[in-house]
Design a protein around this motif. Structure first.
Motif, PDB file in Angstrom:
ATOM      1  N   MET A  81      60.571  61.382  52.878  1.00 52.10           N
ATOM      2  CA  MET A  81      60.833  60.645  51.671  1.00 52.10           C
ATOM      3  C   MET A  81      62.321  60.335  51.535  1.00 52.10           C
ATOM      4  SD  MET A  81      58.259  62.289  48.867  1.00 52.10           S
ATOM      5  CE  MET A  81      58.062  63.958  49.438  1.00 52.10           C
ATOM      6  N   THR A  82      63.133  61.307  51.906  1.00 46.71           N
ATOM      7  CA  THR A  82      64.565  61.069  51.746  1.00 46.71           C
ATOM      8  C   THR A  82      65.069  60.044  52.754  1.00 46.71           C
ATOM      9  OG1 THR A  82      65.053  62.976  53.139  1.00 46.71           O
ATOM     10  CG2 THR A  82      65.044  63.322  50.767  1.00 46.71           C
ATOM     11  N   ILE A  83      64.496  60.033  53.948  1.00 48.20           N
ATOM     12  CA  ILE A  83      64.914  59.052  54.950  1.00 48.20           C
ATOM     13  C   ILE A  83      64.540  57.643  54.476  1.00 48.20           C
ATOM     14  CG2 ILE A  83      64.601  58.282  57.338  1.00 48.20           C
ATOM     15  CD1 ILE A  83      66.149  60.900  57.082  1.00 48.20           C
ATOM     16  N   LEU A  84      63.346  57.498  53.924  1.00 47.60           N
ATOM     17  CA  LEU A  84      62.936  56.195  53.397  1.00 47.60           C
ATOM     18  C   LEU A  84      63.816  55.778  52.224  1.00 47.60           C
ATOM     19  CD1 LEU A  84      59.067  56.576  53.533  1.00 47.60           C
ATOM     20  CD2 LEU A  84      60.494  55.168  55.012  1.00 47.60           C
ATOM     21  N   GLY A  85      64.231  56.735  51.405  1.00 45.78           N
ATOM     22  CA  GLY A  85      65.133  56.431  50.306  1.00 45.78           C
ATOM     23  C   GLY A  85      66.491  55.965  50.798  1.00 45.78           C
ATOM     24  N   ILE A  86      66.989  56.586  51.852  1.00 46.30           N
ATOM     25  CA  ILE A  86      68.266  56.167  52.433  1.00 46.30           C
ATOM     26  C   ILE A  86      68.153  54.756  53.002  1.00 46.30           C
ATOM     27  CG2 ILE A  86      69.892  56.632  54.310  1.00 46.30           C
ATOM     28  CD1 ILE A  86      69.379  59.628  53.788  1.00 46.30           C
ATOM     29  N   ILE A  87      67.029  54.449  53.624  1.00 45.00           N
ATOM     30  CA  ILE A  87      66.813  53.095  54.148  1.00 45.00           C
ATOM     31  C   ILE A  87      66.780  52.087  52.995  1.00 45.00           C
ATOM     32  CG2 ILE A  87      65.148  51.594  55.319  1.00 45.00           C
ATOM     33  CD1 ILE A  87      64.410  54.045  57.053  1.00 45.00           C
ATOM     34  N   CYS A  88      66.095  52.436  51.896  1.00 46.91           N
ATOM     35  CA  CYS A  88      66.063  51.550  50.724  1.00 46.91           C
ATOM     36  C   CYS A  88      67.461  51.331  50.168  1.00 46.91           C
ATOM     37  CB  CYS A  88      65.162  52.143  49.637  1.00 46.91           C
ATOM     38  SG  CYS A  88      63.410  52.059  49.982  1.00 46.91           S
ATOM     39  N   LEU A  89      68.252  52.398  50.097  1.00 50.93           N
ATOM     40  CA  LEU A  89      69.620  52.272  49.600  1.00 50.93           C
ATOM     41  C   LEU A  89      70.453  51.370  50.492  1.00 50.93           C
ATOM     42  CD1 LEU A  89      70.454  55.934  48.538  1.00 50.93           C
ATOM     43  CD2 LEU A  89      70.356  53.933  47.058  1.00 50.93           C
ATOM     44  N   ALA A  90      70.321  51.550  51.798  1.00 55.40           N
ATOM     45  CA  ALA A  90      71.123  50.763  52.729  1.00 55.40           C
ATOM     46  C   ALA A  90      70.752  49.289  52.694  1.00 55.40           C
ATOM     47  CB  ALA A  90      70.951  51.309  54.153  1.00 55.40           C
ATOM     48  N   LEU A  91      69.475  48.993  52.559  1.00 53.68           N
ATOM     49  CA  LEU A  91      69.039  47.596  52.573  1.00 53.68           C
ATOM     50  C   LEU A  91      69.336  46.868  51.260  1.00 53.68           C
ATOM     51  CD1 LEU A  91      65.632  47.966  54.430  1.00 53.68           C
ATOM     52  CD2 LEU A  91      67.704  46.872  55.303  1.00 53.68           C
ATOM     53  N   ALA A  92      69.258  47.557  50.144  1.00 52.75           N
ATOM     54  CA  ALA A  92      69.411  46.893  48.845  1.00 52.75           C
ATOM     55  C   ALA A  92      70.846  46.906  48.320  1.00 52.75           C
ATOM     56  CB  ALA A  92      68.484  47.536  47.827  1.00 52.75           C
ATOM     57  N   SER A  93      71.729  47.642  48.954  1.00 56.41           N
ATOM     58  CA  SER A  93      73.120  47.717  48.478  1.00 56.41           C
ATOM     59  C   SER A  93      73.938  46.606  49.086  1.00 56.41           C
ATOM     60  CB  SER A  93      73.731  49.058  48.844  1.00 56.41           C
ATOM     61  OG  SER A  93      73.062  50.084  48.171  1.00 56.41           O
ATOM     62  N   PRO A  94      74.871  46.052  48.355  1.00 60.77           N
ATOM     63  CA  PRO A  94      75.115  46.172  46.926  1.00 60.77           C
ATOM     64  C   PRO A  94      74.124  45.319  46.139  1.00 60.77           C
ATOM     65  CG  PRO A  94      76.683  44.639  47.855  1.00 60.77           C
ATOM     66  CD  PRO A  94      75.861  45.176  49.005  1.00 60.77           C
ATOM     67  N   ALA A  95      73.964  45.676  44.892  1.00 64.67           N
ATOM     68  CA  ALA A  95      73.005  44.971  44.034  1.00 64.67           C
ATOM     69  C   ALA A  95      73.533  43.588  43.695  1.00 64.67           C
ATOM     70  CB  ALA A  95      72.763  45.779  42.771  1.00 64.67           C
ATOM     71  N   ARG A  96      72.824  42.574  44.139  1.00 65.83           N
ATOM     72  CA  ARG A  96      73.219  41.188  43.866  1.00 65.83           C
ATOM     73  C   ARG A  96      72.472  40.582  42.688  1.00 65.83           C
ATOM     74  NH1 ARG A  96      77.725  40.523  46.870  1.00 65.83           N
ATOM     75  NH2 ARG A  96      77.401  41.365  48.938  1.00 65.83           N
ATOM     76  N   LEU A  97      71.313  41.134  42.358  1.00 71.04           N
ATOM     77  CA  LEU A  97      70.503  40.644  41.241  1.00 71.04           C
ATOM     78  C   LEU A  97      70.198  41.810  40.300  1.00 71.04           C
ATOM     79  CD1 LEU A  97      67.948  38.360  43.136  1.00 71.04           C
ATOM     80  CD2 LEU A  97      69.973  37.653  41.876  1.00 71.04           C
ATOM     81  N   PRO A  98      69.938  41.518  39.023  1.00 67.30           N
ATOM     82  CA  PRO A  98      69.667  42.604  38.070  1.00 67.30           C
ATOM     83  C   PRO A  98      68.470  43.479  38.445  1.00 67.30           C
ATOM     84  CG  PRO A  98      70.087  40.566  36.910  1.00 67.30           C
ATOM     85  CD  PRO A  98      70.018  40.221  38.369  1.00 67.30           C
ATOM     86  N   GLY A  99      67.445  42.921  39.056  1.00 74.80           N
ATOM     87  CA  GLY A  99      66.299  43.728  39.470  1.00 74.80           C
ATOM     88  C   GLY A  99      66.661  44.758  40.518  1.00 74.80           C
ATOM     89  N   THR A 100      67.633  44.440  41.333  1.00 73.28           N
ATOM     90  CA  THR A 100      68.066  45.380  42.358  1.00 73.28           C
ATOM     91  C   THR A 100      68.804  46.560  41.748  1.00 73.28           C
ATOM     92  OG1 THR A 100      68.192  43.558  43.924  1.00 73.28           O
ATOM     93  CG2 THR A 100      69.300  45.565  44.556  1.00 73.28           C
ATOM     94  N   ASN A 101      69.474  46.350  40.615  1.00 77.70           N
ATOM     95  CA  ASN A 101      70.109  47.475  39.921  1.00 77.70           C
ATOM     96  C   ASN A 101      69.076  48.529  39.534  1.00 77.70           C
ATOM     97  OD1 ASN A 101      72.739  46.454  40.002  1.00 77.70           O
ATOM     98  ND2 ASN A 101      72.429  45.275  38.128  1.00 77.70           N
ATOM     99  N   TRP A 102      67.963  48.074  38.986  1.00 76.37           N
ATOM    100  CA  TRP A 102      66.887  49.001  38.605  1.00 76.37           C
ATOM    101  C   TRP A 102      66.310  49.683  39.847  1.00 76.37           C
ATOM    102  CZ3 TRP A 102      64.733  52.055  35.352  1.00 76.37           C
ATOM    103  CH2 TRP A 102      63.418  52.469  35.512  1.00 76.37           C
ATOM    104  N   PHE A 103      66.077  48.917  40.888  1.00 81.73           N
ATOM    105  CA  PHE A 103      65.532  49.475  42.121  1.00 81.73           C
ATOM    106  C   PHE A 103      66.455  50.567  42.673  1.00 81.73           C
ATOM    107  CE2 PHE A 103      65.072  49.341  46.783  1.00 81.73           C
ATOM    108  CZ  PHE A 103      63.728  49.638  46.895  1.00 81.73           C
ATOM    109  N   LEU A 104      67.743  50.282  42.737  1.00 83.93           N
ATOM    110  CA  LEU A 104      68.692  51.274  43.260  1.00 83.93           C
ATOM    111  C   LEU A 104      68.786  52.494  42.351  1.00 83.93           C
ATOM    112  CD1 LEU A 104      71.532  48.970  44.601  1.00 83.93           C
ATOM    113  CD2 LEU A 104      69.949  50.356  45.941  1.00 83.93           C
TER     114      LEU A 104
END
Length: 129
Positions: A1-24
């Motif tokens: 779970m933590t590895i998948l979370g790190i992948i999500c963080l790496a792919l979505a950073s930095p937040a360019r849209l407001p929805g990505t802020n919530w996701f992060l």
């Protein structure tokens, strides 16, 4: 779970849209909660502290809340980036949403397994598979 979370963080950073802020936000909160639970088990805090806490039920509700938050977050992430943008950042953010789906499924599986563990500890019998 933590590895998948790190992948999500790496792919979505930095937040360019407001929805990505919530996701992060959800990814980081779930990452911290999972790290805390890992330390609870790694350091045997459950056995060392004599508080009247039902640890399995507490972990169940924590994991259930994270599953619901992840489900909302990946829907928000994918809907925010599904508009017809011609951006360099679109594909990594869509991939982050897909990894969010996978992570929500993994946490959902964790909810199921923890619930079975709670039922087993409550009745004192083994669950037949």
């Amino acid at each position: 779970m933590t590895i998948l979370g790190i992948i999500c963080l790496a792919l979505a950073s930095p937040a360019r849209l407001p929805g990505t802020n919530w996701f992060l936000f959800v990814v980081i909160i779930s990452f911290i909660a999972t790290a805390i639970w890992s330390f609870v088990y790694l350091l045997s805090i459950r056995e060392a502290i004599n508080f009247p806490i039902n640890w399995v039920l507490t972990e169940f509700f924590n994991t259930l809340l994270i599953t619901v938050l992840y489900t909302v977050a990946f829907i928000v992430q994918l809907s925010a980036w599904s508009r017809p943008y011609q951006s360099y950042y679109k594909n990594p953010n869509i991939a982050a949403g897909v990894f969010g789906i996978i992570n929500a499924a993994v946490y959902g599986t964790g909810v199921y397994l923890i619930f079975n563990d709670w039922k087993k500890s409550r009745t004192g019998t083994t669950v037949q598979q």
